[in-house]
Design an enzyme around this catalytic site. Structure first.
Site, PDB file in Angstrom:
ATOM      1  N   GLU A 217       0.686  -1.754   0.068  1.00 47.34           N
ATOM      2  CA  GLU A 217       0.249   0.968   0.301  1.00 47.34           C
ATOM      3  C   GLU A 217       1.351   1.490  -0.300  1.00 47.34           C
ATOM      4  O   GLU A 217       1.905   0.637   0.083  1.00 47.34           O
ATOM      5  CB  GLU A 217      -0.513   0.023   1.044  1.00 47.34           C
ATOM      6  CG  GLU A 217      -1.975  -1.349   1.198  1.00 47.34           C
ATOM      7  CD  GLU A 217      -3.153  -1.006   1.786  1.00 47.34           C
ATOM      8  OE1 GLU A 217      -4.382  -0.740   1.752  1.00 47.34           O
ATOM      9  OE2 GLU A 217      -2.736  -1.048   3.142  1.00 47.34           O
TER      10      GLU A 217
ATOM     11  N   HIS B 130      -9.503   9.518   3.093  1.00 55.12           N
ATOM     12  CA  HIS B 130      -8.629   8.470   2.046  1.00 55.12           C
ATOM     13  C   HIS B 130      -8.436   9.024   0.585  1.00 55.12           C
ATOM     14  O   HIS B 130     -10.276   9.953   0.763  1.00 55.12           O
ATOM     15  CB  HIS B 130      -9.788   7.446   1.875  1.00 55.12           C
ATOM     16  CG  HIS B 130      -8.650   6.197   1.781  1.00 55.12           C
ATOM     17  ND1 HIS B 130      -8.833   5.420   0.538  1.00 55.12           N
ATOM     18  CD2 HIS B 130      -8.143   5.557   2.646  1.00 55.12           C
ATOM     19  CE1 HIS B 130      -8.197   4.720  -0.028  1.00 55.12           C
ATOM     20  NE2 HIS B 130      -8.191   4.494   0.840  1.00 55.12           N
TER      21      HIS B 130
ATOM     22  N   ARG C  43      -0.754   9.280   1.716  1.00 58.75           N
ATOM     23  CA  ARG C  43      -2.637   9.092   1.418  1.00 58.75           C
ATOM     24  C   ARG C  43      -2.449  10.779   1.739  1.00 58.75           C
ATOM     25  O   ARG C  43      -3.648  10.951   0.396  1.00 58.75           O
ATOM     26  CB  ARG C  43      -2.954   8.620   2.653  1.00 58.75           C
ATOM     27  CG  ARG C  43      -3.611   7.781   1.636  1.00 58.75           C
ATOM     28  CD  ARG C  43      -4.261   6.676   3.509  1.00 58.75           C
ATOM     29  NE  ARG C  43      -4.502   5.454   3.053  1.00 58.75           N
ATOM     30  CZ  ARG C  43      -5.032   4.571   3.809  1.00 58.75           C
ATOM     31  NH1 ARG C  43      -5.263   4.584   4.906  1.00 58.75           N
ATOM     32  NH2 ARG C  43      -5.295   3.462   3.415  1.00 58.75           N
TER      33      ARG C  43
ATOM     34  N   HIS D 199     -11.717   9.257   6.920  1.00 54.51           N
ATOM     35  CA  HIS D 199     -11.363   8.179   6.872  1.00 54.51           C
ATOM     36  C   HIS D 199     -11.146   7.923   7.722  1.00 54.51           C
ATOM     37  O   HIS D 199     -11.302   6.997   8.898  1.00 54.51           O
ATOM     38  CB  HIS D 199     -10.409   7.372   5.479  1.00 54.51           C
ATOM     39  CG  HIS D 199     -10.188   6.596   5.466  1.00 54.51           C
ATOM     40  ND1 HIS D 199     -10.758   5.196   5.447  1.00 54.51           N
ATOM     41  CD2 HIS D 199      -9.445   5.408   6.272  1.00 54.51           C
ATOM     42  CE1 HIS D 199     -10.499   3.926   5.540  1.00 54.51           C
ATOM     43  NE2 HIS D 199      -9.269   3.974   5.287  1.00 54.51           N
TER      44      HIS D 199
ATOM     45  N   ARG E 269      -1.238   8.221   9.103  1.00 61.31           N
ATOM     46  CA  ARG E 269      -1.524   7.309   9.714  1.00 61.31           C
ATOM     47  C   ARG E 269      -0.445   5.954   8.223  1.00 61.31           C
ATOM     48  O   ARG E 269      -1.456   6.754   7.641  1.00 61.31           O
ATOM     49  CB  ARG E 269      -2.717   6.714   9.770  1.00 61.31           C
ATOM     50  CG  ARG E 269      -2.721   5.162  10.299  1.00 61.31           C
ATOM     51  CD  ARG E 269      -4.422   4.541  11.087  1.00 61.31           C
ATOM     52  NE  ARG E 269      -4.886   5.128   9.800  1.00 61.31           N
ATOM     53  CZ  ARG E 269      -5.474   3.916   9.208  1.00 61.31           C
ATOM     54  NH1 ARG E 269      -4.931   2.334   9.287  1.00 61.31           N
ATOM     55  NH2 ARG E 269      -6.376   4.160   8.119  1.00 61.31           N
TER      56      ARG E 269
HETATM   57  P1  FAD Z   1     -14.446  -0.029  15.948  1.00 61.79           P
HETATM   58  O1  FAD Z   1     -14.176  -0.421  14.879  1.00 61.79           O
HETATM   59  O2  FAD Z   1     -14.982   0.789  14.758  1.00 61.79           O
HETATM   60  O3  FAD Z   1     -15.359   0.001  16.033  1.00 61.79           O
HETATM   61  C1  FAD Z   1     -16.000   0.343  17.495  1.00 61.79           C
HETATM   62  C2  FAD Z   1     -17.181   0.264  17.963  1.00 61.79           C
HETATM   63  O4  FAD Z   1     -17.383   0.890  18.869  1.00 61.79           O
HETATM   64  C3  FAD Z   1     -18.635  -0.200  17.413  1.00 61.79           C
HETATM   65  O5  FAD Z   1     -18.624  -1.415  17.775  1.00 61.79           O
HETATM   66  C4  FAD Z   1     -19.354   0.515  17.264  1.00 61.79           C
HETATM   67  O6  FAD Z   1     -20.830   0.658  17.555  1.00 61.79           O
HETATM   68  C5  FAD Z   1     -18.875   1.145  19.294  1.00 61.79           C
HETATM   69  N1  FAD Z   1     -19.279   2.118  20.202  1.00 61.79           N
HETATM   70  C6  FAD Z   1     -19.398   3.722  19.412  1.00 61.79           C
HETATM   71  N2  FAD Z   1     -19.775   4.420  20.248  1.00 61.79           N
HETATM   72  C7  FAD Z   1     -20.368   3.145  21.555  1.00 61.79           C
HETATM   73  C8  FAD Z   1     -21.224   4.170  22.515  1.00 61.79           C
HETATM   74  N3  FAD Z   1     -21.258   4.913  22.541  1.00 61.79           N
HETATM   75  N4  FAD Z   1     -21.589   2.865  23.338  1.00 61.79           N
HETATM   76  C9  FAD Z   1     -21.595   1.639  22.660  1.00 61.79           C
HETATM   77  N5  FAD Z   1     -21.205   1.705  21.794  1.00 61.79           N
HETATM   78  C10 FAD Z   1     -20.335   2.300  21.276  1.00 61.79           C
HETATM   79  N6  FAD Z   1      -7.589   0.269   9.105  1.00 61.79           N
HETATM   80  C11 FAD Z   1      -6.141  -0.491   8.693  1.00 61.79           C
HETATM   81  O7  FAD Z   1      -5.330  -1.024   9.775  1.00 61.79           O
HETATM   82  N7  FAD Z   1      -6.200  -1.830   7.940  1.00 61.79           N
HETATM   83  C12 FAD Z   1      -7.238  -1.717   6.763  1.00 61.79           C
HETATM   84  O8  FAD Z   1      -7.231  -2.437   5.699  1.00 61.79           O
HETATM   85  C13 FAD Z   1      -8.251  -0.486   6.467  1.00 61.79           C
HETATM   86  N8  FAD Z   1      -9.306  -0.599   6.423  1.00 61.79           N
HETATM   87  C14 FAD Z   1     -10.331   0.518   6.572  1.00 61.79           C
HETATM   88  C15 FAD Z   1     -11.379   0.694   5.686  1.00 61.79           C
HETATM   89  C16 FAD Z   1     -12.411   1.297   6.140  1.00 61.79           C
HETATM   90  C17 FAD Z   1     -13.849   1.601   5.241  1.00 61.79           C
HETATM   91  C18 FAD Z   1     -12.802   2.158   6.838  1.00 61.79           C
HETATM   92  C19 FAD Z   1     -13.504   2.873   7.555  1.00 61.79           C
HETATM   93  C20 FAD Z   1     -11.560   1.633   7.748  1.00 61.79           C
HETATM   94  C21 FAD Z   1     -10.322   1.422   7.589  1.00 61.79           C
HETATM   95  N9  FAD Z   1      -9.008   0.911   8.827  1.00 61.79           N
HETATM   96  C22 FAD Z   1      -8.642   0.212   8.687  1.00 61.79           C
HETATM   97  C23 FAD Z   1      -9.409   1.250   9.650  1.00 61.79           C
HETATM   98  C24 FAD Z   1      -9.650   0.681  11.128  1.00 61.79           C
HETATM   99  O9  FAD Z   1     -10.698  -0.298  10.016  1.00 61.79           O
HETATM  100  C25 FAD Z   1     -10.062   1.515  12.314  1.00 61.79           C
HETATM  101  O10 FAD Z   1      -9.160   2.194  12.680  1.00 61.79           O
HETATM  102  C26 FAD Z   1     -10.303   0.585  13.173  1.00 61.79           C
HETATM  103  O11 FAD Z   1     -11.293  -0.729  12.885  1.00 61.79           O
HETATM  104  C27 FAD Z   1     -10.618   0.829  14.043  1.00 61.79           C
HETATM  105  O12 FAD Z   1     -11.152  -0.425  15.565  1.00 61.79           O
HETATM  106  P2  FAD Z   1     -11.490  -0.280  16.787  1.00 61.79           P
HETATM  107  O13 FAD Z   1     -12.129  -0.932  17.208  1.00 61.79           O
HETATM  108  O14 FAD Z   1     -11.205   1.080  17.391  1.00 61.79           O
HETATM  109  O15 FAD Z   1     -13.312   0.587  16.378  1.00 61.79           O
HETATM  110  C1  SIN Z   2      -6.887   0.401   2.762  1.00 62.61           C
HETATM  111  O1  SIN Z   2      -7.541  -0.349   1.899  1.00 62.61           O
HETATM  112  O2  SIN Z   2      -6.829   1.761   1.681  1.00 62.61           O
HETATM  113  C2  SIN Z   2      -7.566   1.216   3.404  1.00 62.61           C
HETATM  114  C3  SIN Z   2      -6.273   0.469   4.086  1.00 62.61           C
HETATM  115  C4  SIN Z   2      -6.074   1.448   5.651  1.00 62.61           C
HETATM  116  O3  SIN Z   2      -7.092   2.739   5.996  1.00 62.61           O
HETATM  117  O4  SIN Z   2      -5.795   1.064   6.426  1.00 62.61           O
END
Ligand code: FAD
Ligand code: SIN
Length: 529
Positions: free
Chosen positions: A118, A236, A277, A338, A373
Site C-alpha cells: 500500500e 482517504h 495518503r 477516513h 497514519r
Molecule cells: P471500531 O471498529 O470502529 O469499533 C467501535 C465500536 O464501538 C463499534 O462496535 C461501535 O458500535 C461501538 N461504539 C461507538 N460508540 C459507542 C457508544 N457510545 N456506546 C457503545 N458502543 C459504542 N485500518 C487498517 O489497519 N487496515 C485497513 O485495511 C483498513 N481499512 C479500512 C476501511 C474502511 C472502510 C474504514 C472505515 C477503516 C479502515 N481502516 C483500516 C481503519 C480501521 O478499520 C479502524 O481504525 C479500526 O478498525 C478501528 O477499530 P476500533 O475497534 O478502534 O473501532
Molecule cells: C485501504 O484499504 O485503503 C484502507 C487501509 C487503511 O485505512 O489502513
C-alpha cells in the site's frame, strides 16, 4: 435507573474491544461486560479492506526497522519512534494470535502468507483475508469467540452516554442507555475501557459507517481526559463517488498497490498513485477544483481480470451495483474522511490521564500514527495495544468500585428525570454540521473558514441545547459530534502550519520542529514540543 457492578467494562465491539475482551478473559477470572451501541459486528473494523501490517520473520525482505522508518516518514515528524518500534515488534505475535483465533489470511499458491503493498510502504508487508474482506473476517472470528465465552457478558444496542468520573479524577463507571427499552443503567467499575472507534461521521463525506460518531473521545474529553492531535484527519483519496446510508464505499489503496493508477477525467496521469495518503488526497482535491469536477478516475483496467476477481471480489461487486464494471472501466473516486489520528491521549498500554479510564483503538492516541497514519497500521495498533492493556488490567485485577461522590451522584440524578421541553430537529442540524465541517475544516483549511465553522458550530450548540439527558441515540450521537467538531476546529485553528493530515492554505509550510497538540476541558490548549 438500574444499577450494576462489573470488574471490567469494555465499550465498543470493533477489533480493539473484542480483542481486549478475549485477552482479558484469558488472563483474568473476573467478569467482563462488553457494551456496543449497534450489532456486535457493526464497526469501522468490519469494513477494513486492505489488511493488517505483518512484520514477520518469513518475510526476509522486511524488518521492524524498515516498518518503523515508513511509519515515522508517513507520520510527518509526530510519530513517536519508541511507540512505533514497540508496536512493530509485536506484529508477529499479533498475527499469530489472530490466526489462532480463527482468522484465515490469504496465501500464495505455495501456501505461504501473501503480502500486498500500500501507499508509502517500502515493502510488501500487508496481510489480507478473503481478498478485500480483512475486517469482516477478523470481526467474524473475534465476535464468535466473544459470544461463546461465558466470562464475557454482552449488552448489544446499548449506548454509553456518560462516564462517572469523581472529583479526584477517578473513573468509577458508566451510564448506559438500552436503545430498545429506553432504560438507563448505572454500571460501576474500577476499569472502564473505551474502544469506541473513530469519528468520520462528523464529515459529510466519509468511508466510516454511521456508528463512527466519536462518542468515546467526546465522553472522555467532557469527563476531563486530555485529547491529543485532533486536527489530524486522514482523508482517504479513493472512495467510490456515491453515497449510501451516510457513508461512501472504499476503494482500497491495495488496488493501487496491485497496479491501478489515478487519472483525471481527461485520462491523464496527474499524481504518484502510491505517495502518502495526504499527498494523493490533496493532489485529487486540487485537480477536481481546477477542472470543476466532483471526481477523478482510478484505472484498474491494466490489472489482469483473474487477479482483480480473486483479490478484490467485494470491490468488484460494489462497483457493479453502481453499474461500473471495473474490468473494463475506470472507477469514479474522490476523497472522503477516513481515520482520525488524534484521540484520547494514552500510553502504549492504553492508560489515559484519568485513573480507571483506558482507551484503545482508533479512539485513543498513542502517538504511533503522528500526523498521518501509514496504511494498515490501525488494525495492528488496535491488537498490539489491546494486548498490553489486557496484561496491565489483569495485573491490577478488577474490582468493582461503588464509592460514588457527590459529583457522580449529581450526574446520575440528571439522568433520572426528564427535561424535554423542546424537540430539536437533529437530522437537519447534523446535515448542517457535517457539510460545514467538510467545507471549512476538511482537506484544505484556512483561518477564515475555520472561524466561520466555529460560528456555525456555536449556533448549532445553542439551538440543540441538550447538555445532559437526551431522548435517544441520535441525539446523544449529535451531542458527541458537536464536541468532536469543536475539538477539530479549535486544534486546527491553533496549528499554524501544514503537516500530515492537517493542511492550512494560509500556512502551507511545515515548521521545523513538530509539536503535538493537546486539549483538555480544564486547561487551555498547549502545543508541547
Ligand atoms: P471500531 O471498529 O470502529 O469499533 C467501535 C465500536 O464501538 C463499534 O462496535 C461501535 O458500535 C461501538 N461504539 C461507538 N460508540 C459507542 C457508544 N457510545 N456506546 C457503545 N458502543 C459504542 N485500518 C487498517 O489497519 N487496515 C485497513 O485495511 C483498513 N481499512 C479500512 C476501511 C474502511 C472502510 C474504514 C472505515 C477503516 C479502515 N481502516 C483500516 C481503519 C480501521 O478499520 C479502524 O481504525 C479500526 O478498525 C478501528 O477499530 P476500533 O475497534 O478502534 O473501532
Ligand atoms: C485501504 O484499504 O485503503 C484502507 C487501509 C487503511 O485505512 O489502513
Amino acid at each position: 435507573m438500574k444499577f450494576a457492578q462489573k470488574s471490567y467494562i469494555i465499550i465498543g465491539s470493533g477489533i480493539a474491544g473484542l480483542y481486549t475482551a478475549i485477552k482479558l478473559s484469558e488472563k483474568s477470572d473476573s467478569d467482563i461486560l462488553l457494551i456496543t451501541k449497534s450489532d456486535l459486528r457493526e464497526s469501522n473494523s468490519r469494513y477494513a479492506q486492505g489488511g493488517i501490517v505483518g512484520v514477520l520473520p518469513d518475510n526476509t525482505d522486511d524488518s521492524v526497522a524498515l516498518h518503523v522508518e515508513d511509519t515515522l516518514k508517513a507520520g510527518a515528524g509526530l510519530s513517536d519512534r519508541e511507540v512505533a518500534a514497540f508496536i512493530s515488534k509485536r506484529s508477529a505475535e499479533a498475527i499469530s494470535d489472530l490466526i489462532k483465533y480463527g482468522v484465515e489470511f490469504d496465501k500464495t499458491p505455495g501456501q505461504k502468507l501473501e503480502f500486498t503493498l500500500e501507499g508509502a510502504h517500502s515493502k510488501r508487508r500487508i496481510l489480507h483475508s478473503g481478498g478485500d474482506a480483512t475486517g469482516r473476517n477478523i470481526e467474524r472470528a473475534l465476535s464468535a469467540l466473544v459470544e461463546s465465552n461465558p466470562k464475557i457478558k454482552i449488552y448489544k444496542k446499548t449506548q454509553a452516554v456518560d462516564l462517572l468520573v469523581d472529583a479526584r479524577k477517578t473513573c468509577k463507571g458508566v451510564i448506559v442507555l438500552d436503545e430498545q427499552t429506553g432504560e438507563y443503567e448505572t454500571i460501576y467499575s474500577s476499569a472502564v475501557i473505551i474502544a469506541t472507534g473513530g469519528a468520520g461521521q462528523v464529515y459529510s463525506n466519509t468511508t466510516n459507517p454511521i456508528i463512527a460518531t466519536g462518542d468515546g473521545i467526546a465522553l472522555a474529553y467532557r469527563a476531563g481526559a486530555t485529547v491529543q492531535n485532533m486536527e489530524f484527519i486522514q482523508f482517504h483519496p479513493t472512495a467510490l463517488n456515491f453515497e449510501e446510508n451516510g457513508s461512501r464505499f472504499l476503494i482500497s489503496e491495495s488496488v493501487r498497490g496491485e497496479g491501478a493508477r489515478l487519472k483525471n477525467i481527461d485520462g491523464e496521469f496527474f499524481t504518484d498513485s502510491l505517495a502518502p495518503r495526504d499527498m494523493v488526497t490533496r493532489a485529487i482535491f486540487f485537480e477536481m477544483k481546477e477542472k470543476g469536477h466532483d471526481h477523478v478516475l482510478l484505472d484498474t483496467t491494466s490489472i489482469p481480470e483473474a487477479h482483480l476477481r480473486e483479490r478484490f471480489p467485494n470491490i468488484l461487486n460494489a462497483c457493479l451495483e453502481h453499474g461500473i464494471d471495473i474490468i473494463n472501466r475506470p472507477i469514479p473516486v474522490s476523497p472522503a474522511a477516513h481515520y482520525i489520528m488524534g484521540g484520547i491521549k494514552t500510553s502504549v498500554r492504553g492508560e489515559t490521564d484519568i485513573k480507571g479510564l483506558f482507551a484503545v483503538g482508533e479512539a485513543g492516541c498513542t502517538s504511533f500514527h503522528g500526523a498521518n497514519r501509514l496504511a494498515s497500521n490501525s488494525l495492528l495498533e488496535c491488537v498490539a495495544v489491546a494486548n498490553e492493556l489486557a496484561e496491565l488490567l489483569s495485573e491490577q485485577e478488577g474490582s468493582a468500585a461503588i464509592d460514588a461522590d457527590c459529583k457522580i451522584n449529581c450526574l446520575i440524578s440528571r439522568y433520572e428525570k426528564n427535561h424535554y421541553d423542546y424537540f430539536p430537529d437533529v437530522n437537519s442540524f447534523k446535515r448542517e454540521l457535517r457539510e460545514t465541517m467538510w467545507e471549512k475544516a476538511g482537506i484544505v483549511r484556512d483561518e477564515q473558514g475555520l472561524k466561520k465553522a466555529l460560528i456555525t458550530l456555536n449556533r448549532l450548540k445553542l439551538e440543540f441545547n441538550q447538555a445532559y439527558k437526551c431522548r435517544n441515540l441520535e441525539e446523544y450521537e449529535f451531542r458527541n459530534l458537536l464536541t468532536i467538531a469543536d475539538l477539530i476546529i479549535r486544534s486546527s485553528l491553533s496549528r499554524k502550519e501544514s503537516r500530515g493530515g492537517h493542511f492550512r492554505e494560509d500556512y502551507p509550510e511545515t515548521e521545523e520542529e513538530g509539536c503535538n497538540s493537546y486539549l483538555s476541558c480544564d486547561k487551555i490548549i498547549e502545543n508541547i514540543c
